[in-house]
Scaffold this active site. Structure first.
Site, PDB file in Angstrom:
ATOM      1  CG  HIS A  89      -0.326   0.140   2.522  1.00 15.36           C
ATOM      2  ND1 HIS A  89       0.524  -0.803   3.047  1.00 15.36           N
ATOM      3  CD2 HIS A  89      -0.387   1.133   3.454  1.00 15.36           C
ATOM      4  CE1 HIS A  89       0.943  -0.417   4.241  1.00 15.36           C
ATOM      5  NE2 HIS A  89       0.408   0.756   4.515  1.00 15.36           N
ATOM      6  CG  ASP A 124       5.147   3.053   7.042  1.00 13.09           C
ATOM      7  OD1 ASP A 124       4.239   3.497   6.319  1.00 13.09           O
ATOM      8  OD2 ASP A 124       4.923   2.268   7.995  1.00 13.09           O
TER       9      ASP A 124
HETATM   10 ZN    ZN Z   1      -0.047   1.658   6.485  1.00 18.45          ZN
END
Ligand code: ZN
Length: 310
Positions: free
Chosen positions: A63, A67
């Site tokens: 996704h 990060d």
């Molecule tokens: Zn996430």
């Protein structure tokens, strides 16, 4: 060095810490290298881990939270700088194709590497190679998210003793493997007589999600499951609210899916100064198998096909 191993490039969720870089993982699988979720700083972590851009053959993004993808521009540009000649497949959630494109072209560079975009629209097989296939499953997060599973096809293992007993040698072995039967002398030898089933290995990659069917499907029978465990039991309510797993839930996924090795990662920075061992302990209480708490630059071998008999 193992032929199949996870090279851990980073293990922090959300914000990197002094000990943990943003997420990032390279799965080395024979000649292939699958880069998962390159967070910020991945290019430099690759250097510390002894990983080169040319080792990357596939990229899988779960996704588009930072990060999990802010390292992508650097890695893609590095591949072109190093003149990586092979095609690199890149899988990511199709709903955010625009974000992928922005990352791909975040800075100006001369694009040399052939990147084949494979936007993923739903569950099922997303890539098929001769040695493995990559499957995806939707996860339950605050933005479109998918997990991945690498599956080696089942095969057969030749048994040297039986081959010798039936007088099958040299090129005849390959012929028997290809054709399923072989006439030798006055005998007809079938593949079943000289081999046994060999189960293909499976690897699962489960990042940001609540407990959901997709997570269990990904981990089903996996030899290695890499799973986010952002929080401990004490933050279970936070985990649910933000679409994350606790370490104990990761253990439950591994247990109910009959996985063999559970690798915990993607830790909240709140555990930076404490003892993060309690995360492994909580997962182990739910999972009878082996639990590894990932650290940056670890190399974790995929468990061998035949664990020694207990
Ligand atoms: Zn996430």
């Amino acid at each position: 060095m193992s032929d199949r191993e996870l090279v851990v490039l980073g293990t922090a969720s959300q914000a990197p810490t002094r000990r943990r870089n943003h997420n990032g993982y390279l799965l080395r699988w024979d000649g292939a290298g699958v880069l998962f979720d390159p967070g910020e700083g991945t290019q430099r972590q690759m250097l510390f881990a002894g990983v080169t851009a040319s080792q990357i053959t596939h990229i899988c993004i779960t996704h588009f939270h930072g990060d999990h993808c802010l390292g992508l521009p650097g890695v893609l540009q590095r591949m072109s700088l190093d003149r990586v000649a092979h095609t690199v497949d890149a899988c990511y959630p199709a709903q955010n194709q625009e974000v992928f494109r922005r990352l791909r072209h975040a800075a100006l560079f001369h694009e040399v590497t052939n990147l084949a975009e494979r936007p993923v629209t739903g569950g099922g097989t997303v890539l098929k190679e001769s040695a493995f296939r990559v499957e995806a499953q939707p996860l339950s997060h605050s933005v479109p998210a998918i997990g991945y599973r690498l599956v080696e096809p089942d095969g057969r293992r030749m048994l040297p003793g039986r081959l010798a007993a039936l007088g099958v040698t040299g090129p005849d072995i390959g012929r028997l493997q290809r054709e399923g039967r072989l006439a030798t002398g006055d005998r007809l030898v079938s593949l079943d007589q000289v081999s046994e089933p060999r189960r293909g290995q499976r690897f699962a990659f489960i990042m940001d999600t609540r407990l959901c069917d997709g997570a269990f499907a990904l981990a089903d029978g996996a030899d290695m499951v890499v799973c986010e465990s952002t929080f401990a039991d004490t933050e279970a309510a936070l985990a649910r609210e933000y679409g994350h797993l606790t370490a104990r839930q990761a253990g439950r996924i591994a247990a109910e899916s009959r996985a063999r090795l559970l690798v915990l990662t993607h830790f909240s920075q709140r555990y930076e100064h404490g003892d993060s061992q309690h995360l492994a302990d909580e997962a182990a209480e739910a999972f009878g198998g082996q639990v590894v708490l990932a650290s940056d630059l670890d190399r974790i071998p995929v468990p061998s096909r035949h664990p020694p008999a207990a």
